[in-house]
Design a protein around this motif. Sequence first.
Motif, PDB file in Angstrom:
ATOM      1  N   LEU A  96     -21.955  27.973  11.191  1.00 12.83           N
ATOM      2  CA  LEU A  96     -20.756  28.575  10.613  1.00 12.83           C
ATOM      3  C   LEU A  96     -20.686  30.085  10.842  1.00 12.83           C
ATOM      4  O   LEU A  96     -19.709  30.721  10.450  1.00 12.83           O
ATOM      5  N   ALA A  97     -21.742  30.652  11.461  1.00 13.04           N
ATOM      6  CA  ALA A  97     -21.791  32.102  11.633  1.00 13.04           C
ATOM      7  C   ALA A  97     -20.763  32.581  12.647  1.00 13.04           C
ATOM      8  O   ALA A  97     -20.607  32.003  13.722  1.00 13.04           O
ATOM      9  N   THR A  98     -20.037  33.632  12.285  1.00  7.52           N
ATOM     10  CA  THR A  98     -19.097  34.289  13.190  1.00  7.52           C
ATOM     11  C   THR A  98     -19.274  35.797  13.008  1.00  7.52           C
ATOM     12  O   THR A  98     -19.990  36.254  12.125  1.00  7.52           O
ATOM     13  N   TYR A  99     -18.607  36.576  13.827  1.00  2.26           N
ATOM     14  CA  TYR A  99     -18.743  38.027  13.717  1.00  2.26           C
ATOM     15  C   TYR A  99     -18.082  38.570  12.453  1.00  2.26           C
ATOM     16  O   TYR A  99     -18.345  39.697  12.045  1.00  2.26           O
ATOM     17  N   ASP A 120     -29.807  25.686   9.926  1.00  3.09           N
ATOM     18  CA  ASP A 120     -29.012  25.021  10.946  1.00  3.09           C
ATOM     19  C   ASP A 120     -27.546  24.949  10.523  1.00  3.09           C
ATOM     20  O   ASP A 120     -26.634  25.218  11.325  1.00  3.09           O
ATOM     21  N   LEU A 121     -27.308  24.611   9.254  1.00  2.00           N
ATOM     22  CA  LEU A 121     -25.940  24.519   8.751  1.00  2.00           C
ATOM     23  C   LEU A 121     -25.262  25.881   8.744  1.00  2.00           C
ATOM     24  O   LEU A 121     -24.110  26.021   9.190  1.00  2.00           O
ATOM     25  N   LEU A 167     -29.360  34.151   3.931  1.00  2.00           N
ATOM     26  CA  LEU A 167     -28.205  34.690   3.205  1.00  2.00           C
ATOM     27  C   LEU A 167     -26.962  34.213   3.942  1.00  2.00           C
ATOM     28  O   LEU A 167     -26.657  34.712   5.039  1.00  2.00           O
ATOM     29  N   PRO A 168     -26.218  33.249   3.396  1.00  2.00           N
ATOM     30  CA  PRO A 168     -25.135  32.601   4.139  1.00  2.00           C
ATOM     31  C   PRO A 168     -23.999  33.527   4.546  1.00  2.00           C
ATOM     32  O   PRO A 168     -23.305  33.273   5.515  1.00  2.00           O
ATOM     33  N   SER A 169     -23.793  34.597   3.800  1.00  2.00           N
ATOM     34  CA  SER A 169     -22.676  35.495   4.118  1.00  2.00           C
ATOM     35  C   SER A 169     -23.023  36.904   3.673  1.00  2.00           C
ATOM     36  O   SER A 169     -23.341  37.131   2.509  1.00  2.00           O
ATOM     37  N   LEU A 229     -25.187  38.050  15.823  1.00  2.00           N
ATOM     38  CA  LEU A 229     -25.556  39.218  16.623  1.00  2.00           C
ATOM     39  C   LEU A 229     -26.858  38.989  17.389  1.00  2.00           C
ATOM     40  O   LEU A 229     -26.974  39.375  18.559  1.00  2.00           O
ATOM     41  N   ASP A 230     -27.829  38.360  16.737  1.00  2.00           N
ATOM     42  CA  ASP A 230     -29.131  38.134  17.367  1.00  2.00           C
ATOM     43  C   ASP A 230     -29.306  36.709  17.854  1.00  2.00           C
ATOM     44  O   ASP A 230     -30.416  36.309  18.218  1.00  2.00           O
ATOM     45  N   GLY A 231     -28.212  35.922  17.863  1.00  2.00           N
ATOM     46  CA  GLY A 231     -28.279  34.543  18.318  1.00  2.00           C
ATOM     47  C   GLY A 231     -27.705  33.597  17.290  1.00  2.00           C
ATOM     48  O   GLY A 231     -27.456  33.978  16.139  1.00  2.00           O
ATOM     49  N   VAL A 232     -27.502  32.353  17.712  1.00  2.00           N
ATOM     50  CA  VAL A 232     -26.991  31.332  16.803  1.00  2.00           C
ATOM     51  C   VAL A 232     -27.899  30.108  16.771  1.00  2.00           C
ATOM     52  O   VAL A 232     -27.766  29.264  15.880  1.00  2.00           O
ATOM     53  N   ASN A 233     -28.807  30.020  17.730  1.00  2.00           N
ATOM     54  CA  ASN A 233     -29.749  28.899  17.730  1.00  2.00           C
ATOM     55  C   ASN A 233     -30.770  29.093  16.610  1.00  2.00           C
ATOM     56  O   ASN A 233     -31.433  30.138  16.543  1.00  2.00           O
TER      57      ASN A 233
END
Length: 530
Positions: A118-121, A113-114, A180-182, A224-228
């Motif tokens: 923070l995910a961006t392209y 969730d955290l 994998l956070p990044s 890319l495949d969602g953020v939820n």
Amino acid sequence: MHFDWRRSATRDFIALFGGVVLASLLAHLYGLGPRLAQLGRRYVDSVLDELIFIVFVAFLLSIALSIFSVRRYRELACGIDARTIAEVDVRDLARHDPLTGLPDRRLFDEKLDLCARLATYTHQVAVLMLGLDGLKRIKDTHGHEAVDRALFELATRLIDILRKDGFLARIGGDEFGIVLPSISSLEDPANLARRMVASAADTFAIETGAAGLSLAIGIVIAPLDGVNPHELVRRAERALYRAQSDGRSRVRFFEPDIDIHVERRINIERELRSAIAADIIEPHYQPVVSLESNRIVGFEALARWENRTLGHIPPDVFIPIAEETGLINALGDQVFRRACLDATAWPKTFSLAFNISPVQLRDSALGGRIISILEQTGFSPCRLEIEITESAFVERNGAAKTVIDELRQAGVRIALDDFGTAYATLSQLLSFRLDRIKIDRSFVSHLDESTDSRVIVRAILDIAKGFGLRTTAEGVEDEGQLVYLVANGCTEGQGYLFSGPVQATGIPALLDRQARRGPVTEDGARNLHA
């Protein structure tokens, strides 16, 4: 934290008494006693002597109470600190897997969730779902302790491979999750997944020998495949299911069509359960033809399923699903019972061939159930031929040998199906007493144009002759194939050249056509449907 209040009260009384004594000593050292006495004599009739006495007592009590309060505060503070530490430890243990020490599903969800927020392209997050295959086989063969050892060892291997910022959790009995956070590119999770698959493939040393596991991995990328988070997990699990359906030790990224594929699989599984409950999956029968007498000598039972909403579902689709979901034993027993009942109406010289999957052979009770069904239906064991695939030999399953030995003692014949497709060795063939080898259709179908196929088929026929085994060629579709098989000593054949599978109600007509037309083959092959 629990206190021993009796001991604590004793300490407090001693502290209070000590405070009074200390106050008395201080008063003596500074000459407060004589001075107060003089004041008392001078103002004996004055109200001040009472006030001074009260102040003196209050002074003594204040010192004692101060000491008492400090001690009590320190004890309570220590108790609160210990309780807080204990609660943190308990809460931490409750959020970790007790066997592997890895974080559990709740911590995994919190981490995902955290990271998903923070995910961006330009700052992508990878989620990997890992599914194990082989734990049940280890449990059946080596016991629960061996499963625990293998899981612990696997967790250790995965931790060693995982990069420092990666988060690994055990989220189910045979399922792990990684965040994998990044990642810098899709190669990051792909390379990690391939290394983990390879590591899991190495055997695990246990007290009773060695055990093997296979690992399949599904991967999704945020955003890319969602953020939820829930949607990411669902899609990663669907990619995992697709990887598992592709075969062992596979890695798959999520793709939009996977949703459609998995949805269909879920529907098939649901309908399959209903079909088994309603007993609507029925056997069809393909004739086995003697290439020596040119006549039908038996039939192979093949499961067929026609669903009202999904239409015709091929056995190579629903049987693997039945194996994965644990429905294969119920399905196999059900279809076998119907086949035995149908076969009682055939000529007494006709045999019934029935396929048993490697998954069924892992159940040591299978032999007993087959024999019981034969007794209940009145079908002779001597007319039954059980077909097992070559992969059952490769697995080196002890239960399989137990089942086969039990069936042979009852008079059932054993055939090796799809010979040449799973790398069984001659030593493995010798460890199982066989009656027949079936040549896989992949070899037979290329006899006309492939020299390699002709060499392989001739070699199989020579091996069978050397072992004193009968042979059946599957997938015979033209006269050229038939001529080659007869010339090289093949004893039986199956295929559309003779007949495709028919329902039980169609067998009398098939036999009647054979009786009117004579042998199935005269100067060549003659299609029984003609």
